[in-house]
Design a protein around this motif. Structure first.
Motif, mmCIF file in Angstrom:
data_model
loop_
_atom_site.group_PDB
_atom_site.id
_atom_site.type_symbol
_atom_site.label_atom_id
_atom_site.label_comp_id
_atom_site.label_asym_id
_atom_site.label_seq_id
_atom_site.Cartn_x
_atom_site.Cartn_y
_atom_site.Cartn_z
ATOM 1 N N THR A 86 0.858 -1.175 0.053
ATOM 2 C CA THR A 86 -0.121 0.032 0.093
ATOM 3 C C THR A 86 0.837 1.159 0.029
ATOM 4 O OG1 THR A 86 -1.701 -1.204 1.174
ATOM 5 C CG2 THR A 86 -1.925 1.259 1.190
ATOM 6 N N LEU A 87 1.760 1.149 1.047
ATOM 7 C CA LEU A 87 2.761 2.336 1.035
ATOM 8 C C LEU A 87 3.867 2.684 -0.061
ATOM 9 C CD1 LEU A 87 2.235 3.026 4.994
ATOM 10 C CD2 LEU A 87 1.021 4.015 3.300
ATOM 11 N N ASN A 88 4.444 1.517 -0.375
ATOM 12 C CA ASN A 88 5.462 1.480 -1.198
ATOM 13 C C ASN A 88 5.596 2.692 -2.256
ATOM 14 O OD1 ASN A 88 8.410 0.996 -1.619
ATOM 15 N ND2 ASN A 88 7.461 -0.196 -3.309
ATOM 16 N N PRO A 89 4.257 2.482 -3.120
ATOM 17 C CA PRO A 89 4.154 3.450 -4.253
ATOM 18 C C PRO A 89 4.009 4.574 -3.775
ATOM 19 C CG PRO A 89 2.569 1.601 -4.483
ATOM 20 C CD PRO A 89 3.254 1.467 -3.137
ATOM 21 N N ILE A 90 3.621 5.141 -2.544
ATOM 22 C CA ILE A 90 3.409 6.501 -2.218
ATOM 23 C C ILE A 90 4.906 7.065 -1.927
ATOM 24 C CG2 ILE A 90 2.667 8.071 -0.399
ATOM 25 C CD1 ILE A 90 0.163 6.023 -0.134
ATOM 26 N N PHE A 91 5.801 6.169 -1.069
ATOM 27 C CA PHE A 91 6.926 6.690 -0.641
ATOM 28 C C PHE A 91 7.930 6.861 -1.901
ATOM 29 C CE2 PHE A 91 6.063 4.909 3.692
ATOM 30 C CZ PHE A 91 6.518 6.093 4.325
ATOM 31 N N THR A 92 7.767 5.964 -2.891
ATOM 32 C CA THR A 92 8.891 5.720 -4.214
ATOM 33 C C THR A 92 8.192 6.831 -5.188
ATOM 34 O OG1 THR A 92 7.401 3.932 -5.153
ATOM 35 C CG2 THR A 92 9.438 3.444 -3.889
ATOM 36 N N ILE A 93 6.981 7.598 -5.170
ATOM 37 C CA ILE A 93 6.268 8.190 -6.076
ATOM 38 C C ILE A 93 6.205 7.327 -7.298
ATOM 39 C CG2 ILE A 93 6.085 10.305 -7.290
ATOM 40 C CD1 ILE A 93 8.028 11.358 -5.169
ATOM 41 N N ALA A 94 5.736 5.864 -7.240
ATOM 42 C CA ALA A 94 5.611 5.108 -8.278
ATOM 43 C C ALA A 94 7.039 4.991 -9.167
ATOM 44 C CB ALA A 94 4.468 5.461 -9.223
ATOM 45 N N GLY A 95 7.912 4.998 -8.359
ATOM 46 C CA GLY A 95 9.320 4.412 -9.028
ATOM 47 C C GLY A 95 9.954 5.654 -9.602
ATOM 48 N N HIS A 96 9.663 6.893 -9.031
ATOM 49 C CA HIS A 96 10.555 8.136 -9.687
ATOM 50 C C HIS A 96 10.875 9.088 -8.501
ATOM 51 C CE1 HIS A 96 8.799 7.385 -13.585
ATOM 52 N NE2 HIS A 96 7.691 7.064 -13.240
ATOM 53 N N CYS A 97 11.747 8.353 -7.652
ATOM 54 C CA CYS A 97 12.276 9.192 -6.445
ATOM 55 C C CYS A 97 13.039 10.040 -6.688
ATOM 56 C CB CYS A 97 13.044 7.788 -5.726
ATOM 57 S SG CYS A 97 12.074 6.605 -5.039
ATOM 58 N N THR A 98 12.986 11.014 -5.599
ATOM 59 C CA THR A 98 13.891 12.058 -5.438
ATOM 60 C C THR A 98 15.033 11.528 -4.473
ATOM 61 O OG1 THR A 98 12.406 12.935 -3.862
ATOM 62 C CG2 THR A 98 12.356 13.904 -6.061
ATOM 63 N N GLU A 99 15.923 12.554 -4.024
ATOM 64 C CA GLU A 99 16.881 12.092 -2.940
ATOM 65 C C GLU A 99 16.217 11.704 -1.509
ATOM 66 O OE1 GLU A 99 20.865 13.792 -0.643
ATOM 67 O OE2 GLU A 99 20.441 13.988 -2.961
ATOM 68 N N ILE A 100 15.248 12.832 -1.160
ATOM 69 C CA ILE A 100 14.448 12.589 0.157
ATOM 70 C C ILE A 100 13.575 11.459 -0.207
ATOM 71 C CG2 ILE A 100 12.465 13.996 -0.532
ATOM 72 C CD1 ILE A 100 14.146 13.828 2.673
ATOM 73 N N ASN A 101 13.037 10.918 -1.285
ATOM 74 C CA ASN A 101 12.166 9.894 -1.270
ATOM 75 C C ASN A 101 13.060 8.484 -1.000
ATOM 76 O OD1 ASN A 101 10.899 11.817 -3.262
ATOM 77 N ND2 ASN A 101 9.238 10.589 -1.990
ATOM 78 N N GLU A 102 14.276 8.397 -1.700
ATOM 79 C CA GLU A 102 15.192 7.293 -1.450
ATOM 80 C C GLU A 102 15.451 7.088 0.080
ATOM 81 O OE1 GLU A 102 18.600 7.382 -3.922
ATOM 82 O OE2 GLU A 102 17.607 7.707 -5.770
ATOM 83 N N ILE A 103 15.636 8.316 0.898
ATOM 84 C CA ILE A 103 15.848 8.219 2.251
ATOM 85 C C ILE A 103 14.651 7.651 3.000
ATOM 86 C CG2 ILE A 103 16.254 9.515 4.170
ATOM 87 C CD1 ILE A 103 18.135 11.064 2.498
ATOM 88 N N LEU A 104 13.377 8.105 2.402
ATOM 89 C CA LEU A 104 12.284 7.844 3.287
ATOM 90 C C LEU A 104 11.880 6.147 2.857
ATOM 91 C CD1 LEU A 104 10.003 11.143 2.974
ATOM 92 C CD2 LEU A 104 11.013 10.056 4.877
ATOM 93 N N THR A 105 12.170 5.975 1.718
ATOM 94 C CA THR A 105 11.739 4.649 1.128
ATOM 95 C C THR A 105 12.702 3.690 1.890
ATOM 96 O OG1 THR A 105 11.001 5.357 -1.213
ATOM 97 C CG2 THR A 105 11.600 3.103 -0.786
ATOM 98 N N GLY A 106 14.069 3.940 2.300
ATOM 99 C CA GLY A 106 15.030 3.115 2.667
ATOM 100 C C GLY A 106 14.593 2.717 4.100
ATOM 101 N N ILE A 107 14.058 3.991 4.899
ATOM 102 C CA ILE A 107 13.610 3.864 6.284
ATOM 103 C C ILE A 107 12.220 3.027 6.395
ATOM 104 C CG2 ILE A 107 12.696 5.144 8.078
ATOM 105 C CD1 ILE A 107 14.465 7.476 7.216
ATOM 106 N N PHE A 108 11.498 3.089 5.386
ATOM 107 C CA PHE A 108 10.540 2.376 5.368
ATOM 108 C C PHE A 108 10.465 1.033 5.023
ATOM 109 C CE2 PHE A 108 6.671 0.740 2.533
ATOM 110 C CZ PHE A 108 5.752 0.641 3.469
#
Length: 195
Positions: free
Chosen positions: A49-71
């Protein structure tokens, strides 16, 4: 008079690419469904459910990479933690949950008929936790959003992984879980004696 549909070479090439892509998606979903049975349902649902939100459907910015890593670390920790939870039916006929430790179940059972020594951490628990972690890592790696976020140029190699990795890890996990069957009734699982 019959209507013969003439297809151009470019449309048949496009159809073949689309068919190949659908085949890859089907293989991915089949492999993931075989692996997903070894993970806690809530964690998998949260990840899906949340992975597409954290990764912006696979188009990450640097902050999204960090948040996705934490998630991802949180989800992996949840998979491991759930392997060390257990439940029992107390003398009050209610289900009580606890965390397995080297001494027994924590918090200590508040029931006279419970032997807490049978709830100690065993080698099987550690192996189960390690396998659950590996299975979750494979599912996370094979998720297109995660892959596109961390490894956008991973496309060609991903096709090989999609075909091989789920089968190999599924066989490995199934074999290990057969040697070390899961005996715990953790959070979300009803104890056998209660049903």
């Amino acid at each position: 008079m019959e209507n013969d549909k003439v297809t151009s070479p470019s449309s048949s090439s496009s159809a073949e690419k689309k068919k190949e892509k659908v085949g890859m998606v089907n293989k991915t979903l089949k492999g993931m469904s075989d692996l997903i049975q070894y993970l806690p349902t809530g964690t998998v649902f949260l990840f899906q459910t949340l992975n597409p939100i954290f990764t912006i459907a696979g188009h990450c910015t640097e902050i999204n990479e960090i948040l996705t890593g934490i998630f991802l670390a949180f989800c992996a920790t949840s998979c491991v933690f759930s392997c060390f939870t257990d439940s029992y039916v107390g003398s009050d006929a209610l289900i009580h949950y606890g965390i397995a430790t080297f001494d027994g179940l924590w918090p200590a059972p508040n029931s006279d008929n419970i032997d807490i020594s049978k709830y100690k951490i065993t080698l099987g628990d550690v192996v189960d936790a390690l396998c659950s972690l590996i299975v979750f890592a494979v599912i996370a790696i094979l998720d297109p959003n995660t892959t596109n976020c961390f490894y956008p140029e991973f496309g060609v190699f991903q096709k090989v992984l999609v075909v091989i990795l789920p089968a190999v890890v599924g066989f490995f996990a199934s074999t290990v879980f057969n040697f070390f069957p899961k005996k715990r009734h953790g959070i979300g699982r009803i104890p056998a004696c209660y049903s």
